[in-house]
Design a protein around this motif. Structure first.
Motif, PDB file in Angstrom:
ATOM      1  N   SER A 111      47.182  32.310  36.000  1.00 30.07           N
ATOM      2  CA  SER A 111      46.307  31.197  35.594  1.00 30.07           C
ATOM      3  C   SER A 111      45.526  31.497  34.310  1.00 30.07           C
ATOM      4  O   SER A 111      45.249  30.599  33.525  1.00 30.07           O
ATOM      5  CB  SER A 111      45.333  30.859  36.717  1.00 30.07           C
ATOM      6  N   ALA A 121      47.608  30.450  31.532  1.00 31.18           N
ATOM      7  CA  ALA A 121      47.738  28.982  31.476  1.00 31.18           C
ATOM      8  C   ALA A 121      46.630  28.440  30.571  1.00 31.18           C
ATOM      9  O   ALA A 121      46.855  27.527  29.764  1.00 31.18           O
ATOM     10  CB  ALA A 121      47.629  28.394  32.873  1.00 31.18           C
ATOM     11  N   ARG A 122      45.470  29.036  30.677  1.00 37.04           N
ATOM     12  CA  ARG A 122      44.340  28.644  29.822  1.00 37.04           C
ATOM     13  C   ARG A 122      44.650  28.937  28.352  1.00 37.04           C
ATOM     14  O   ARG A 122      44.337  28.150  27.471  1.00 37.04           O
ATOM     15  CB  ARG A 122      43.082  29.399  30.274  1.00 37.04           C
TER      16      ARG A 122
END
Length: 305
Positions: free
Chosen positions: A166, A169-170
């Motif tokens: 994640s 993903a940022r």
């Protein structure tokens, strides 16, 4: 001098070599020649590191951090981990050297996240820089590097293109927002844009660990390494580090990112860049290039003029 360095390598493995010499099976002369050739190559590399460290002086003397090291007291191995340079493979080898139950070993070795979580804890060091310094004088201290630009390509492919983590993903979202696309040139641009803030000098360089310069993490000018392995010669380095430590490391198949071999990907990605940006990137990683004898030439040639 080279003879002093030669003595250091031999001294740091003297006890281990004594054990090896008492074994029934002595190396064939052709094997012994290969081993001596490897030792000579390591000496040349260490001379090169020392020369670059002298050239850069205090700016290359990075503070040591115990969390970057793993120590196996039974085999006298002190290892500094550089991300995206065979680290998962080395964690697997350390796991196999550990005294953990074989069922736990089998379970752990199949999972990269588990390896990264469990193994450094088993071989952790106390938070004492002087202890690392004195250990480095008497045991087999080693780390591993690869061409800095190939590593960057591998990190981009693994974390940004394939990544399901994640936090990356940022990063993809930020690249898209800032540059209008998720691409290798935009990834490089972001590293360069942020470097004046998060990597003012190698002594204070807090970039993402997967593309942080080797010198900033493993402090190659602050302690003496017995061996600096290279991904380009991994098979040979693995064999002889094992020989110094009196163990046989079996070959472990490492995981590959999508997109095929990294050198082919590098050709593709650096072909999308202009020479000026590649030159700026080289300046950021210049100490790594100089310490370990790498050249940016091929990558500058790949880039658009």
């Amino acid at each position: 001098t080279m003879s002093n360095t030669f003595t250091q390598i031999y001294n740091s493995s003297r006890q281990i070599r004594r054990q090896a010499e008492t074994e029934e099976v002595l190396m064939k002369s052709s094997e012994l020649e290969k081993y001596q050739d490897w030792l000579k190559k390591q000496l040349v590399l260490r001379e090169n590191i020392q020369a670059a460290c002298s050239h850069y002086g205090v700016s290359a003397r990075v503070p040591l951090e115990s969390g970057h090291f793993m120590y196996d007291a039974d085999h006298q191995l002190l290892f500094c981990r550089n991300a995206k340079v065979g680290t998962t493979t080395w964690l697997s080898h350390f796991l196999l050297l550990s005294s953990l139950d074989s069922s736990i070993k089998n379970e752990t070795i199949r999972s990269s996240p588990r390896l990264h979580r469990i193994v450094p804890r088993i071989f952790s060091l106390p938070d004492d820089v002087e202890e690392i310094r004195s250990l480095a004088q008497s045991v087999i201290t080693f780390s591993m590097v690869r061409h800095p630009f190939e590593r960057l390509v591998s990190a981009y492919q693994d974390k940004v293109v394939d990544g399901d983590d994640s936090s990356y993903a940022r990063m993809r979202y930020n690249l898209h927002r800032k540059f209008g696309e998720v691409s290798f040139p935009s990834f490089v641009k972001q590293i360069l844009d942020r470097s004046p803030i998060n990597c003012r000098s190698m002594r204070r360089c807090h970039m993402d660990v997967h593309w942080q310069p080797y010198i900033a993490r493993c402090a190659f000018c602050s302690i003496n390494y017995t061996v600096v392995a290279k991904l380009e010669t991994f098979k040979e380095d693995l064999l002889y580090i094992g020989r110094l430590a009196g163990v046989t490391f079996k070959e472990i198949v490492s995981h590959d990112s999508s997109g095929g071999r990294t050198d082919r990907l590098a050709r593709k990605y650096f072909g999308q860049m202009n020479r000026q940006t590649v030159w700026q990137l080289y300046q950021l990683y210049k100490m790594d290039f100089e310490l370990f004898g790498y050249s940016p030439g091929l990558y500058l040639d790949m880039a658009r003029s």
